[in-house]
Design a protein around this motif. Structure first.
Motif, PDB file in Angstrom:
ATOM      1  N   GLY A  37      17.905  -4.514  -2.158  1.00 28.79           N
ATOM      2  CA  GLY A  37      17.972  -5.529  -2.158  1.00 28.79           C
ATOM      3  C   GLY A  37      16.453  -6.523  -1.625  1.00 28.79           C
ATOM      4  N   ALA A  38      15.943  -5.367  -1.672  1.00 26.86           N
ATOM      5  CA  ALA A  38      14.180  -5.725  -1.098  1.00 26.86           C
ATOM      6  C   ALA A  38      13.151  -6.746  -2.112  1.00 26.86           C
ATOM      7  N   SER A  39      12.216  -7.322  -1.926  1.00 25.80           N
ATOM      8  CA  SER A  39      11.494  -8.173  -2.628  1.00 25.80           C
ATOM      9  C   SER A  39      10.639  -6.704  -2.941  1.00 25.80           C
ATOM     10  N   VAL A  40       9.969  -6.769  -4.409  1.00 28.03           N
ATOM     11  CA  VAL A  40       8.895  -4.903  -4.295  1.00 28.03           C
ATOM     12  C   VAL A  40       7.425  -6.060  -4.907  1.00 28.03           C
ATOM     13  N   ALA A  41       6.299  -6.019  -4.462  1.00 30.71           N
ATOM     14  CA  ALA A  41       5.185  -6.209  -4.935  1.00 30.71           C
ATOM     15  C   ALA A  41       4.885  -4.191  -5.676  1.00 30.71           C
ATOM     16  N   LYS A  42       4.110  -4.474  -6.751  1.00 28.85           N
ATOM     17  CA  LYS A  42       2.974  -3.691  -7.205  1.00 28.85           C
ATOM     18  C   LYS A  42       1.662  -3.481  -6.725  1.00 28.85           C
ATOM     19  N   LEU A  43       1.112  -2.707  -5.913  1.00 30.84           N
ATOM     20  CA  LEU A  43      -0.113  -1.997  -5.428  1.00 30.84           C
ATOM     21  C   LEU A  43      -0.632  -1.534  -6.402  1.00 30.84           C
ATOM     22  N   GLU A  44      -2.350  -1.318  -5.716  1.00 27.73           N
ATOM     23  CA  GLU A  44      -3.251  -0.774  -6.598  1.00 27.73           C
ATOM     24  C   GLU A  44      -4.288  -0.096  -5.712  1.00 27.73           C
ATOM     25  N   GLY A  45      -5.549   0.986  -5.440  1.00 30.41           N
ATOM     26  CA  GLY A  45      -6.430   1.075  -4.297  1.00 30.41           C
ATOM     27  C   GLY A  45      -5.261   2.565  -4.134  1.00 30.41           C
ATOM     28  N   SER A  46      -6.636   2.760  -2.547  1.00 30.22           N
ATOM     29  CA  SER A  46      -6.198   4.094  -2.022  1.00 30.22           C
ATOM     30  C   SER A  46      -4.958   3.735  -0.900  1.00 30.22           C
ATOM     31  N   TRP A  47      -4.954   4.863   0.020  1.00 32.40           N
ATOM     32  CA  TRP A  47      -3.616   4.622   1.079  1.00 32.40           C
ATOM     33  C   TRP A  47      -4.140   3.958   2.024  1.00 32.40           C
ATOM     34  N   SER A  48      -6.209   4.018   2.182  1.00 29.49           N
ATOM     35  CA  SER A  48      -6.482   3.185   3.504  1.00 29.49           C
ATOM     36  C   SER A  48      -6.626   1.547   3.167  1.00 29.49           C
ATOM     37  N   ASP A  49      -6.760   1.771   1.298  1.00 24.92           N
ATOM     38  CA  ASP A  49      -6.597   0.259   1.670  1.00 24.92           C
ATOM     39  C   ASP A  49      -5.181  -0.727   1.525  1.00 24.92           C
ATOM     40  N   ALA A  50      -4.409   0.239   1.448  1.00 26.62           N
ATOM     41  CA  ALA A  50      -2.820  -0.142   1.971  1.00 26.62           C
ATOM     42  C   ALA A  50      -3.381  -0.883   2.881  1.00 26.62           C
ATOM     43  N   GLU A  51      -3.641  -0.081   4.047  1.00 26.64           N
ATOM     44  CA  GLU A  51      -3.389  -0.289   5.306  1.00 26.64           C
ATOM     45  C   GLU A  51      -4.304  -0.929   5.993  1.00 26.64           C
ATOM     46  N   ARG A  52      -5.124  -1.588   5.160  1.00 27.98           N
ATOM     47  CA  ARG A  52      -6.546  -2.708   5.858  1.00 27.98           C
ATOM     48  C   ARG A  52      -5.787  -3.336   4.990  1.00 27.98           C
ATOM     49  N   ALA A  53      -5.080  -3.969   4.354  1.00 31.54           N
ATOM     50  CA  ALA A  53      -4.334  -4.919   3.879  1.00 31.54           C
ATOM     51  C   ALA A  53      -3.728  -4.999   4.786  1.00 31.54           C
ATOM     52  N   ALA A  54      -2.834  -4.003   5.324  1.00 31.88           N
ATOM     53  CA  ALA A  54      -1.361  -4.196   6.205  1.00 31.88           C
ATOM     54  C   ALA A  54      -1.932  -4.868   7.337  1.00 31.88           C
ATOM     55  N   GLY A  55      -2.768  -4.044   7.294  1.00 32.04           N
ATOM     56  CA  GLY A  55      -3.402  -4.744   9.073  1.00 32.04           C
ATOM     57  C   GLY A  55      -4.472  -6.075   8.592  1.00 32.04           C
ATOM     58  N   SER A  56      -4.426  -6.501   7.757  1.00 27.18           N
ATOM     59  CA  SER A  56      -5.989  -7.972   7.634  1.00 27.18           C
ATOM     60  C   SER A  56      -6.646  -7.118   7.913  1.00 27.18           C
ATOM     61  N   CYS A  57      -7.061  -6.396   7.743  1.00 25.85           N
ATOM     62  CA  CYS A  57      -8.700  -6.393   8.100  1.00 25.85           C
ATOM     63  C   CYS A  57      -9.429  -5.940   6.997  1.00 25.85           C
ATOM     64  N   THR A  58     -10.872  -6.724   6.997  1.00 24.25           N
ATOM     65  CA  THR A  58     -11.554  -7.325   5.955  1.00 24.25           C
ATOM     66  C   THR A  58     -12.380  -6.625   5.968  1.00 24.25           C
ATOM     67  N   GLY A  59     -13.018  -5.650   7.166  1.00 19.48           N
ATOM     68  CA  GLY A  59     -13.656  -5.042   7.130  1.00 19.48           C
ATOM     69  C   GLY A  59     -13.316  -3.128   6.706  1.00 19.48           C
ATOM     70  N   ASP A  60     -13.945  -2.423   7.048  1.00 20.32           N
ATOM     71  CA  ASP A  60     -13.409  -0.915   7.661  1.00 20.32           C
ATOM     72  C   ASP A  60     -11.961  -0.782   8.454  1.00 20.32           C
ATOM     73  N   LEU A  61     -11.561   0.180   8.105  1.00 23.22           N
ATOM     74  CA  LEU A  61     -10.742   0.366   9.168  1.00 23.22           C
ATOM     75  C   LEU A  61     -11.104   0.476  10.452  1.00 23.22           C
ATOM     76  N   PRO A  62     -10.551   0.431  11.648  1.00 25.63           N
ATOM     77  CA  PRO A  62     -11.083  -0.078  13.146  1.00 25.63           C
ATOM     78  C   PRO A  62     -11.237   1.498  13.442  1.00 25.63           C
ATOM     79  N   GLY A  63     -11.613   2.866  13.096  1.00 23.38           N
ATOM     80  CA  GLY A  63     -10.867   3.859  13.337  1.00 23.38           C
ATOM     81  C   GLY A  63     -12.063   4.471  14.610  1.00 23.38           C
ATOM     82  N   GLY A  64     -13.307   3.268  14.191  1.00 20.31           N
ATOM     83  CA  GLY A  64     -13.750   3.813  15.967  1.00 20.31           C
ATOM     84  C   GLY A  64     -13.445   3.527  16.904  1.00 20.31           C
ATOM     85  N   LEU A  65     -13.502   1.751  16.757  1.00 20.27           N
ATOM     86  CA  LEU A  65     -13.457   1.189  18.080  1.00 20.27           C
ATOM     87  C   LEU A  65     -12.094   1.941  18.701  1.00 20.27           C
ATOM     88  N   LEU A  66     -10.952   2.394  17.754  1.00 17.70           N
ATOM     89  CA  LEU A  66      -9.909   2.675  18.358  1.00 17.70           C
ATOM     90  C   LEU A  66      -9.950   4.144  19.602  1.00 17.70           C
TER      91      LEU A  66
END
Length: 310
Positions: A37-66
């Motif tokens: 019963g879930a809402s479904v949206a198709k995605l493109e790009g890489s897993w890192s792109d998906a991770e950035r989008a999920a975290g509302s990250c406009t730049g690179d992954l915050p790996g260095g800061l973390l």
């Protein structure tokens, strides 16, 4: 705080592969009902792109800061840009390199320190400091911005390196650094000794997670979205482990049921699934309907996947 779950390998794009994996899969009616019963949206790009989008990250992954935040009691750093260097071993194919699972590297702290020191000395000419954190993570710091989008090394296992190279204004610069470090380590004493012992050489230093301290501040260390990756499905799929893939659904059922959003895919993200709270009539009819099975629900999700890869 929203809870986002990344499930690489949980939904193979290939229909025959999914059918083979789900044959004999326990029904898991609670999981099936949540996904059906879930809402479904198709995605493109890489897993890192998906991770950035999920975290509302406009730049690179915050790996260095973390990474810096996790080691702030060990050393301090006031550089403008922080990133991560990950030592990897990659197998040479016909036209590209393919990273191996870091778990097979058996890299000791002593070996990693020696490699890190060599790389650090070379990068110093580029006004870059490289600090050893542990055998698989070294902290990069520099006083100038680096504008790139990079891939987390976790997503590279079994994939060709070239399509996953950095993107952005400074992509060529970061790629040059990695190429120079690769050549530097080709005849390194650590690698010669490892090969003599039958161990894979460290032939890739993957640079990723370039985080600007001025632009992001401390927000990257206190996210409003909790992003969790479950790698068991991808590991089982990569190893042809049917039993392991099916057991992963049982092992992680609770986490999947608790997730506010789930991203499914294989070596690329394919679908973002957002479970909906069932209404009164749906819940009423569900009490009398035949419980759904997870295999059928996954097949239905797969049918919603468009051709997102060329």
């Amino acid at each position: 705080m929203a809870n986002v779950l990344l499930l690489p390998g949980a939904l193979p794009h290939d229909q025959a592969t999914l059918r083979a994996l789900t044959e004999g899969l326990p029904p898991h009616p609670a999981l099936a009902a949540k996904l059906r019963g879930a809402s479904v949206a198709k995605l493109e790009g890489s897993w890192s792109d998906a991770e950035r989008a999920a975290g509302s990250c406009t730049g690179d992954l915050p790996g260095g800061l973390l990474l810096h935040a996790a080691t702030v009691n060990t050393f301090t750093n006031t550089a403008a840009t922080l990133a991560v260097a990950s030592p990897l071993s990659a197998a040479l194919g016909l036209t590209d390199l393919t990273p191996l699972d870091p778990g097979t590297l058996q890299l000791t702290d002593a070996e990693a320190r020696a490699l890190c020191d060599t790389c650090s000395e070379h990068l110093r000419a580029e006004d870059i400091d490289l600090t050893f954190v542990d055998a698989h993570r070294w902290l990069i710091s520099c006083n100038h911005p680096v504008n790139v989008l990079t891939e987390r090394p976790d997503w590279l296992i079994g994939e060709n390196l070239r399509p996953n190279l950095p993107r952005g204004t400074d992509a060529r610069l970061v790629e040059r650094w990695m190429n120079e470090l690769q050549m530097l380590l080709y005849t390194h004493p650590v690698n010669i000794a490892r090969e003599d012992r039958g161990l894979p050489p460290v032939n890739v230093i993957w640079l990723w997670g370039f985080s600007s301290t001025s632009a992001t501040g401390t927000e990257a260390t206190e996210p409003y979205v909790a992003i969790t990756t479950i790698a068991d499905f991808a590991t089982a799929l990569r190893n042809g482990d049917l039993t392991g893939w099916q057991q992963a659904w049982s092992a992680h059922a609770e986490a999947i049921l608790d997730a506010d959003q789930i991203i499914f895919g294989d070596n690329h993200p394919l679908l973002r699934v957002t479970p909906n709270k069932p209404g009164f009539m749906y819940s009423l009819f569900a009490r009398f309907a035949r419980p759904p099975a997870l295999a059928g629900t996954l097949a239905s999700l797969r049918e919603q996947v468009a051709e997102v890869r060329s």
